[in-house]
Design a protein around this motif. Structure first.
Motif, PDB file in Angstrom:
ATOM      1  N   ASP A  80       3.273  11.103  14.450  1.00 26.39           N
ATOM      2  CA  ASP A  80       3.049  10.897  13.014  1.00 26.39           C
ATOM      3  C   ASP A  80       2.969  12.220  12.267  1.00 26.39           C
ATOM      4  O   ASP A  80       2.373  12.276  11.177  1.00 26.39           O
ATOM      5  N   ALA A  81       3.539  13.267  12.834  1.00 28.78           N
ATOM      6  CA  ALA A  81       3.467  14.578  12.193  1.00 28.78           C
ATOM      7  C   ALA A  81       4.844  15.230  12.131  1.00 28.78           C
ATOM      8  O   ALA A  81       5.786  14.813  12.813  1.00 28.78           O
ATOM      9  N   CYS A  82       4.986  16.240  11.279  1.00 30.81           N
ATOM     10  CA  CYS A  82       6.207  17.032  11.178  1.00 30.81           C
ATOM     11  C   CYS A  82       5.904  18.430  11.718  1.00 30.81           C
ATOM     12  O   CYS A  82       5.105  19.171  11.127  1.00 30.81           O
ATOM     13  N   VAL A  83       6.515  18.750  12.833  1.00 30.06           N
ATOM     14  CA  VAL A  83       6.249  20.010  13.518  1.00 30.06           C
ATOM     15  C   VAL A  83       7.376  20.999  13.211  1.00 30.06           C
ATOM     16  O   VAL A  83       8.556  20.640  13.255  1.00 30.06           O
ATOM     17  N   LYS A  84       7.004  22.237  12.918  1.00 33.77           N
ATOM     18  CA  LYS A  84       8.002  23.252  12.594  1.00 33.77           C
ATOM     19  C   LYS A  84       8.891  23.533  13.795  1.00 33.77           C
ATOM     20  O   LYS A  84       8.419  23.654  14.929  1.00 33.77           O
ATOM     21  N   ILE A  85      10.202  23.628  13.538  1.00 36.91           N
ATOM     22  CA  ILE A  85      11.157  23.919  14.602  1.00 36.91           C
ATOM     23  C   ILE A  85      11.235  25.430  14.802  1.00 36.91           C
ATOM     24  O   ILE A  85      11.497  26.173  13.856  1.00 36.91           O
ATOM     25  N   ASP A  86      11.004  25.860  16.014  1.00 35.14           N
ATOM     26  CA  ASP A  86      11.090  27.284  16.343  1.00 35.14           C
ATOM     27  C   ASP A  86      12.540  27.599  16.742  1.00 35.14           C
ATOM     28  O   ASP A  86      13.009  27.167  17.798  1.00 35.14           O
ATOM     29  N   ILE A  87      13.231  28.322  15.895  1.00 33.82           N
ATOM     30  CA  ILE A  87      14.629  28.656  16.149  1.00 33.82           C
ATOM     31  C   ILE A  87      14.707  30.039  16.781  1.00 33.82           C
ATOM     32  O   ILE A  87      14.243  31.026  16.203  1.00 33.82           O
ATOM     33  N   PRO A  88      15.291  30.127  17.980  1.00 37.11           N
ATOM     34  CA  PRO A  88      15.372  31.443  18.645  1.00 37.11           C
ATOM     35  C   PRO A  88      16.406  32.344  17.977  1.00 37.11           C
ATOM     36  O   PRO A  88      17.157  31.919  17.100  1.00 37.11           O
ATOM     37  N   GLU A  89      16.437  33.568  18.421  1.00 41.97           N
ATOM     38  CA  GLU A  89      17.409  34.517  17.907  1.00 41.97           C
ATOM     39  C   GLU A  89      18.822  34.067  18.275  1.00 41.97           C
ATOM     40  O   GLU A  89      19.042  33.494  19.348  1.00 41.97           O
ATOM     41  N   THR A 104       0.841  -1.194   0.000  1.00 38.96           N
ATOM     42  CA  THR A 104       0.000   0.000   0.000  1.00 38.96           C
ATOM     43  C   THR A 104       0.879   1.248   0.000  1.00 38.96           C
ATOM     44  O   THR A 104       2.004   1.225   0.517  1.00 38.96           O
ATOM     45  N   PRO A 105       0.405   2.332  -0.594  1.00 42.39           N
ATOM     46  CA  PRO A 105       1.206   3.568  -0.637  1.00 42.39           C
ATOM     47  C   PRO A 105       1.550   4.063   0.762  1.00 42.39           C
ATOM     48  O   PRO A 105       0.739   3.974   1.686  1.00 42.39           O
ATOM     49  N   ILE A 106       2.774   4.553   0.931  1.00 36.77           N
ATOM     50  CA  ILE A 106       3.206   5.095   2.219  1.00 36.77           C
ATOM     51  C   ILE A 106       2.494   6.425   2.445  1.00 36.77           C
ATOM     52  O   ILE A 106       2.554   7.321   1.610  1.00 36.77           O
ATOM     53  N   SER A 107       1.845   6.533   3.571  1.00 40.52           N
ATOM     54  CA  SER A 107       1.129   7.762   3.912  1.00 40.52           C
ATOM     55  C   SER A 107       2.057   8.680   4.697  1.00 40.52           C
ATOM     56  O   SER A 107       2.575   8.298   5.749  1.00 40.52           O
ATOM     57  N   LYS A 108       2.317   9.859   4.163  1.00 41.49           N
ATOM     58  CA  LYS A 108       3.219  10.790   4.839  1.00 41.49           C
ATOM     59  C   LYS A 108       2.462  12.068   5.207  1.00 41.49           C
ATOM     60  O   LYS A 108       1.559  12.487   4.493  1.00 41.49           O
ATOM     61  N   PRO A 109       2.838  12.687   6.317  1.00 41.77           N
ATOM     62  CA  PRO A 109       2.159  13.918   6.736  1.00 41.77           C
ATOM     63  C   PRO A 109       2.643  15.129   5.930  1.00 41.77           C
ATOM     64  O   PRO A 109       3.522  15.014   5.080  1.00 41.77           O
ATOM     65  N   SER A 110       2.085  16.258   6.228  1.00 41.05           N
ATOM     66  CA  SER A 110       2.529  17.501   5.575  1.00 41.05           C
ATOM     67  C   SER A 110       3.973  17.794   5.970  1.00 41.05           C
ATOM     68  O   SER A 110       4.428  17.452   7.071  1.00 41.05           O
ATOM     69  N   ASN A 111       4.694  18.435   5.061  1.00 45.36           N
ATOM     70  CA  ASN A 111       6.083  18.823   5.282  1.00 45.36           C
ATOM     71  C   ASN A 111       6.995  17.609   5.491  1.00 45.36           C
ATOM     72  O   ASN A 111       7.946  17.650   6.278  1.00 45.36           O
ATOM     73  N   ALA A 112       6.668  16.528   4.791  1.00 40.65           N
ATOM     74  CA  ALA A 112       7.474  15.309   4.849  1.00 40.65           C
ATOM     75  C   ALA A 112       7.750  14.819   3.431  1.00 40.65           C
ATOM     76  O   ALA A 112       7.112  15.261   2.479  1.00 40.65           O
ATOM     77  N   TYR A 113       8.682  13.887   3.296  1.00 41.79           N
ATOM     78  CA  TYR A 113       9.027  13.301   2.000  1.00 41.79           C
ATOM     79  C   TYR A 113       9.399  11.831   2.199  1.00 41.79           C
ATOM     80  O   TYR A 113       9.795  11.408   3.293  1.00 41.79           O
ATOM     81  N   ARG A 132      13.556  19.789   5.962  1.00 48.96           N
ATOM     82  CA  ARG A 132      14.460  20.634   6.747  1.00 48.96           C
ATOM     83  C   ARG A 132      13.661  21.746   7.430  1.00 48.96           C
ATOM     84  O   ARG A 132      12.825  22.399   6.814  1.00 48.96           O
ATOM     85  N   GLY A 133      13.943  21.931   8.700  1.00 46.64           N
ATOM     86  CA  GLY A 133      13.221  22.943   9.468  1.00 46.64           C
ATOM     87  C   GLY A 133      12.049  22.373  10.239  1.00 46.64           C
ATOM     88  O   GLY A 133      11.359  23.109  10.947  1.00 46.64           O
ATOM     89  N   TYR A 134      11.846  21.044  10.102  1.00 43.31           N
ATOM     90  CA  TYR A 134      10.763  20.373  10.827  1.00 43.31           C
ATOM     91  C   TYR A 134      11.340  19.164  11.546  1.00 43.31           C
ATOM     92  O   TYR A 134      12.356  18.604  11.145  1.00 43.31           O
TER      93      TYR A 134
END
Length: 264
Positions: free
Chosen positions: A94-103, A66-75, A87-89
């Protein structure tokens, strides 16, 4: 068995071999066709295991491939067997969460949080705070410690917070070491307190390989602060060190002489 019978069998053997070969090809083709028929959809045959595996981008399930099910911002990963976050997540369940990069930080995949502080800053909670660097020091990248080092020609003071100049005497030089004496004397000089004094070579002597002491030339032996010429007894020669002697072949040392060896 009669000769005629043997001859009849000899004529039949090539025909039987041909028939066996044809039957083998037919069975092989049928077996191959049967295996091809057993391949699930979106798979391809392989020469090991169960004989097949799912195509790239598909995963094996109870119902086949069966096709691999991937979340948003994934490959789909390079092997085609799963997915990774862009990159950046970072992966969270089962999700790709955005990384919050501080100053004053940058993205870093090998870090647990997905980011690291820039040089000159230190991670404090979710922030990057500036490191206070004393005079005559510079920033270094390190996840622990002070985050700075003293400049060349300076050393860390006993208080552990300031950098003081290394006082190098005449005929000395700074050593690149993190502990112990920070300076040493040039070749031909030896340390004496806080200064470098010239090494006094006696006659028939030379500087050693280290350059901080002396040795006697070949044929001389160190005696106190001088080099004394070797007194070779009869039937002796200078040894491999150059500063002693051995008896010649056929002679043995007796006291300070070389006497003829006994044949018994």
């Amino acid at each position: 068995m009669k000769i005629e019978h043997i001859r009849n069998w000899s004529f039949r053997m090539p025909a039987l071999a041909t028939i066996a070969f044809v039957l083998g090809v037919i069975l092989s083709v049928e077996s191959s066709g049967a295996n091809q028929a057993k391949l699930p959809k979106h798979s391809h045959p392989i020469d090991y295991g169960k004989g097949w595996e799912c195509n790239w981008g598909y995963s094996e399930t109870q119902i086949g491939c069966t096709p691999i099910s991937k979340p948003s911002n994934a490959y789909i990963n390079a092997w085609g067997t799963g997915w990774d976050c862009q990159r950046g997540y970072k992966r969270t369940g089962d999700a790709c969460v955005k990384i919050d990069i501080p100053e004053n930080a940058y993205f870093n995949e090998s870090s647990y949080d997905g980011w690291r502080c820039e040089i000159g800053f230190r991670k404090t909670g979710d922030l990057c705070k500036k490191i206070v660097i004393p005079d005559n020091a510079h920033s270094v990248y390190a996840s622990y410690g002070s985050g700075w080092e003293c400049n060349w020609g300076y050393r860390l003071d006993d208080d552990g917070e300031t950098c003081v100049k290394i006082n190098v005497p005449e005929n000395g030089y700074i050593k690149s070491v993190s502990y112990g004496p920070k300076w040493a004397c040039h070749r031909g000089y030896v340390r004496s307190g806080d200064s470098c004094v010239a090494i006094k070579l006696p006659g028939n002597a030379y500087l050693s390989g280290s350059g901080n002491t002396w040795e006697c030339e070949r044929g001389f032996r160190k005696t106190g602060n001088s080099c004394k010429k070797l007194d070779l007894p009869k039937n002796a020669h200078i040894d491999y060190t150059g500063n002693g002697w051995d008896c010649n072949n056929g002679f043995v040392e007796v006291g300070k002489q070389c006497e003829l060896a006994s044949e018994s």
